[in-house]
Design an enzyme around this catalytic site. Sequence first.
Site, short mmCIF file in Angstrom:
data_model
loop_
_atom_site.label_atom_id
_atom_site.label_comp_id
_atom_site.label_asym_id
_atom_site.label_seq_id
_atom_site.Cartn_x
_atom_site.Cartn_y
_atom_site.Cartn_z
N HIS A 79 8.21 1.15 3.17
CA HIS A 79 7.99 0.99 1.41
C HIS A 79 9.24 2.76 1.64
O HIS A 79 9.72 2.87 -0.10
CB HIS A 79 7.15 1.01 1.20
CG HIS A 79 6.30 -0.03 1.08
ND1 HIS A 79 5.31 0.48 2.40
CD2 HIS A 79 5.93 -0.62 0.51
CE1 HIS A 79 4.44 0.00 2.56
NE2 HIS A 79 5.28 -1.76 2.06
N CYS A 101 12.02 1.07 5.51
CA CYS A 101 13.64 -0.16 6.00
C CYS A 101 14.43 0.40 5.38
O CYS A 101 14.52 1.05 4.56
CB CYS A 101 12.55 -1.38 5.07
SG CYS A 101 14.25 -2.87 5.12
N HIS A 129 4.13 2.02 -7.54
CA HIS A 129 4.12 1.08 -6.39
C HIS A 129 4.56 2.14 -5.45
O HIS A 129 5.58 2.88 -5.86
CB HIS A 129 5.40 -0.24 -6.55
CG HIS A 129 5.32 -1.18 -4.36
ND1 HIS A 129 6.12 -0.46 -4.40
CD2 HIS A 129 4.47 -2.19 -4.50
CE1 HIS A 129 6.06 -1.41 -2.53
NE2 HIS A 129 5.53 -2.41 -3.21
N GLU A 131 7.29 1.60 -3.02
CA GLU A 131 8.65 2.05 -3.04
C GLU A 131 9.47 3.09 -3.61
O GLU A 131 9.76 3.84 -3.90
CB GLU A 131 9.32 0.43 -2.62
CG GLU A 131 10.77 0.75 -2.59
CD GLU A 131 11.44 -0.56 -2.92
OE1 GLU A 131 10.71 -1.16 -1.74
OE2 GLU A 131 12.71 -0.61 -2.70
N THR A 170 13.66 -2.85 -4.19
CA THR A 170 14.30 -4.27 -3.43
C THR A 170 13.08 -5.54 -3.10
O THR A 170 13.23 -6.75 -2.98
CB THR A 170 14.22 -3.90 -1.82
OG1 THR A 170 12.38 -3.30 -1.58
CG2 THR A 170 14.75 -2.88 -1.38
N CYS A 200 16.95 -6.87 -2.09
CA CYS A 200 16.69 -6.96 -0.78
C CYS A 200 16.71 -8.74 -0.26
O CYS A 200 16.53 -9.60 -0.83
CB CYS A 200 15.81 -6.84 0.67
SG CYS A 200 14.45 -7.60 0.76
N ASN A 230 6.35 -8.34 -3.06
CA ASN A 230 7.74 -9.29 -2.80
C ASN A 230 6.30 -10.87 -3.00
O ASN A 230 6.79 -11.88 -3.18
CB ASN A 230 7.79 -9.73 -1.81
CG ASN A 230 7.28 -9.81 -0.65
OD1 ASN A 230 7.42 -10.57 -0.19
ND2 ASN A 230 7.24 -8.89 0.19
S1 SF4 Z 1 11.12 -6.71 1.58
FE1 SF4 Z 1 13.03 -6.30 1.98
S2 SF4 Z 1 13.39 -3.87 1.56
FE2 SF4 Z 1 10.75 -4.64 2.44
S3 SF4 Z 1 10.83 -4.42 4.41
FE3 SF4 Z 1 11.52 -6.31 3.88
S4 SF4 Z 1 14.12 -6.47 4.37
FE4 SF4 Z 1 12.95 -3.88 3.81
#
Ligand code: SF4
Length: 320
Positions: A79, A101, A129, A131, A170, A200, A230
């Site tokens: 993150h 990442c 969070h 990130e 992202t 992303c 996500n």
């Molecule tokens: S969700 Fe997107 S930003 Fe997060 S680790 Fe995967 S590719 Fe990278």
Amino acid sequence: MTQTLKEIHLAHTQGFCAGVSSAIEIVELGLQKYGTPLYVRHEIVHNTSIIKDFEKRGVIFIEELADVPDDKVVIFSAHGTAPDVFEAAKDRGLKVIDATCPLVTKVHRQATRFSKREVHTLLIGHRGHQELVGTSGYVKDHLRHIIEDEADIEALDLPADIEVGVLTQTTLSVRDTTHLIEKLQTKFPNLVTGGKEDICYATQNRQDSVLELAEICDLVIIVGSVASSNSNRLRETAQEAGIDSFIIDTPDEFSFDWLEGKKCLGISSGASVPWYLVEQLVDLIYEKYPQVNIQKKESTEKGIHFPLPKELSDYKLASQ
Ligand code: SF4
């Protein structure tokens, strides 16, 4: 229960993204190269099953560097980590392996560029969070503004005519983020933005795939941990499309009551979810509904890999 389930559609694009695959490989190689205990700052990725498995194998997840003994190796999570934490690790003489990442690192670089130019920077994301906490560290304190919703935009007290930068977490909802950026553009005509580009490819593809499920299914189950941004956005994506949707960490959280009166079930999973959890869920349902037709189209994501940190890629080559 009325047994009406006829079809299961698996999202064509789901599960591990390149950033998660790479972060997990970093821990695997770290275990091989440095042995146990191996320290990882924060959950390497937000998935309970992966964390439990690594813990069983001698990985110790910590939140504070103070919990890493001197002279040890510590891996920083996918993150992203704020620069002051890198500095503190260096001061302690700890060996750091960074599993951030590369798509998060890209956001860090832009944050640094904005701050060097003294540009006020709006960070769209979820307070607390990991990130967002990491990215916040790349923005000078007096230039940083966190935007979680419209109320935060209304509360922004900056001159309308100055240049303002915007960056996003992202893993946000593409739809909500586009809406917030449009609002910001109205308030700050000189807003510098990459549009929704900080979101992303993996987040975008998984949300698109859930939208396709929502067109044909009447229930969508997302496999993903509660801490996974996500994964939560996938559930919301289905719900906002008007479809019942639930998130489950593991198949044993699935309730057959949810299938009452449903004909078509869609299944997807977050970017940090191992495929075996989705397979276990499908097996569980198939056992009860052996007549069900299971469909999956080919994934749209192919051949995306991120490079490993040098000390581990060299080790991998040497040990092959
Ligand atoms: S969700 Fe997107 S930003 Fe997060 S680790 Fe995967 S590719 Fe990278």
